[in-house]
Write a protein that holds these residues in place. Structure first.
Motif, PDB file in Angstrom:
ATOM      1  N   GLN A   1      -7.237   0.930  -4.363  1.00 13.08           N
ATOM      2  CA  GLN A   1      -6.720   1.551  -3.140  1.00 13.08           C
ATOM      3  C   GLN A   1      -7.211   2.986  -3.005  1.00 13.08           C
ATOM      4  O   GLN A   1      -7.513   3.445  -1.897  1.00 13.08           O
TER       5      GLN A   1
ATOM      6  N   TYR B   1       0.835  -1.202   0.000  1.00 12.80           N
ATOM      7  CA  TYR B   1       0.000   0.000   0.000  1.00 12.80           C
ATOM      8  C   TYR B   1       0.873   1.256   0.000  1.00 12.80           C
ATOM      9  O   TYR B   1       0.578   2.233  -0.702  1.00 12.80           O
TER      10      TYR B   1
ATOM     11  N   ASP C   1      -5.271  -2.250  -9.112  1.00 14.86           N
ATOM     12  CA  ASP C   1      -4.825  -2.155  -7.719  1.00 14.86           C
ATOM     13  C   ASP C   1      -4.783  -0.702  -7.245  1.00 14.86           C
ATOM     14  O   ASP C   1      -5.209  -0.391  -6.127  1.00 14.86           O
TER      15      ASP C   1
END
Length: 455
Positions: free
Chosen positions: A146, A99, A142
């Motif tokens: 996020q 992350y 992705d």
């Protein structure tokens, strides 16, 4: 209720903000905190007291329904918000690392000059176009996923926005087929065998066993493969199982089957090697065919370390540059090279490339294992998904279970595949390594690494 103040030509309304003043110990008191306004917009005064009063009623309604906006002095920059979000996100170290990389490499640079509440659906649409045009489908997915988490938390958890700028709407305009997966080349078992043969010449017998273990168990590389310890291999488990209740249950169930246990994966946290539960906490037992059990037994007899798979130099795999040193020559081939005693490097023959795996990650072998189990059509779905570390959704997952008969079918099928497609075809086989003298004397080597377990 709001109240209106008239001072000369100006009209001001106050309303309760929904918060209380704090005492010296930062505990709420009974004294309310009020917000105020002198007009419906900056620089625009109220026309009369009724407009001011109704404006105050609307703000109090927002407070009751949790729609109230923060004051401009409390607005937060996206860069600061990303840092706060990362600091308060509770995930495993590897997920936190992933992350953090996405935010620092892509999200923060793009939005660094924006306030959290300034981002509109139009600006988000421009961001989405930028991401999808610059990055691969998987990475773009992705990043956008996020960013959606960031915006949802900004609305629900931190109350920095009224609503998310990401609008879910039904498809309009020209149809575009959704890209759900990367196209896969056909991967015959001869190509898998070539990978294993290449791995033997690059890495020795551990490489040969490494490739066949992923292909015939579906274990996740690198974490689960790196983290497989001697005590959880089929050579010692379940007799080596630390939990007495689990040991007794497994001993009865796998009395006539070879099985290894996926209990941990290993990775580095702050440069320290640690053990952690497998991805999605998918602890599971994998029955393996006799040929693979024999490979593992020969491999473990050749060294005295607690890990099943060691590097070329006999150390844990976690400290290696696996992709460059191991996987790239295994997949793409390499020229012959002479021995180098100074670098402790043995001679190596020419290694052919495996065109069916060009550009592929070693994880492709896990996908191959899933397809292999699907081929016969008589292995129940619950057994296949359980072997992969997945849970079946819905009622099927609640009522289904993997039985011993299902596991026996998996073992017999995998052994038959090996004998028919590899052994009977006369494909190349390496010699088994020589056991250590201490192994022949029945010396017990360390079963577990003793690394710290990450809760």
């Amino acid at each position: 209720m709001p109240y209106v103040e008239v001072r000369g030509n100006s009209i001001r309304v106050k309303w309760w903000s929904g918060e209380y003043r704090l005492d010296a110990d930062d505990k709420p008191t009974k004294k309310k905190i009020y917000d105020s306004a002198s007009g419906p917009e900056d620089g625009v005064p109220f026309r009369d007291e009724d407009e001011a009063y109704n404006y105050g009623l609307d703000r109090e309604s927002d407070v009751r329904n949790r729609r109230n906006r923060r004051k401009s002095t409390d607005r937060v920059n996206m860069g600061d918000y990303c840092d706060t979000w990362l600091a308060e996100t509770s995930l495993r170290p590897q997920s936190n690392k992933t992350y953090r990389k996405r935010i620092r490499a892509v999200i923060k640079p793009y939005w660094s000059t924006w306030m959290v509440d300034e981002i509109t659906p139009i600006e988000y649409a421009a961001f989405e176009r930028h991401i999808r045009g610059k990055y691969s489908d998987n990475y773009a997915k992705d990043i956008l996923g996020q960013f959606k988490l960031l915006m949802n938390d900004a609305v629900v958890k931190y109350r920095l926005r009224d609503e998310s700028p990401i609008i879910q709407q039904r498809r309009r305009g020209r149809y575009q087929k959704k890209v759900t997966r990367r196209p896969k080349r056909a991967l015959p078992i001869t190509a898998v065998h070539q990978l294993a043969e290449n791995a033997y010449h690059v890495w020795g017998f551990p490489g040969w066993v490494y490739i066949w273990t992923i292909a015939f168990t579906g274990m996740r590389p690198p974490g689960e493969m790196y983290g497989l310890q001697r005590g959880y291999s089929s050579v010692h488990w379940p007799q080596s199982e630390p939990d007495p209740d689990a040991r007794a249950e497994a001993a009865g169930r796998y009395e006539h089957l070879h099985a290894l246990r996926i209990e941990y994966q290993t990775y580095a946290v702050d440069r320290e090697a640690v053990l952690a539960g497998p991805k999605y906490d998918s602890h599971r037992t994998l029955v393996i065919p006799p040929f693979l059990h024999e490979m593992h037994a020969a491999l473990l007899a050749s060294h005295d370390q607690p890990w099943v798979f060691l590097s070329i130099t006999g150390k844990p795999l976690l400290g290696t540059d696996f992709d460059d040193t191991y996987w790239q020559p295994i997949r793409d081939g390499a020229d012959a090279r002479p021995a180098s005693p100074q670098a402790r490097r043995p001679a190596r023959p020419t290694i052919p490339a495996v065109p069916e795996m060009a550009g592929e990650a070693i994880y492709r072998l896990r996908h191959w294992h899933k397809a292999l189990l699907d081929e016969p059509g008589d292995i129940p779905r619950v057994a296949v998904e359980g072997r992969m570390g997945h849970e079946l959704p819905g009622v099927e997952g609640v009522y289904s279970e993997v039985t011993v008969a299902m596991e026996e079918r998996v073992v017999s099928y995998l052994q038959a595949v090996w004998e028919k497609r590899v052994v009977s075809e006369g494909l190349w086989m390496p010699p088994f390594p020589t056991p250590l003298p201490s192994c022949e004397a029945n010396e017990v080597f360390p079963l577990f690494s003793g690394l710290r377990v990450l809760e």
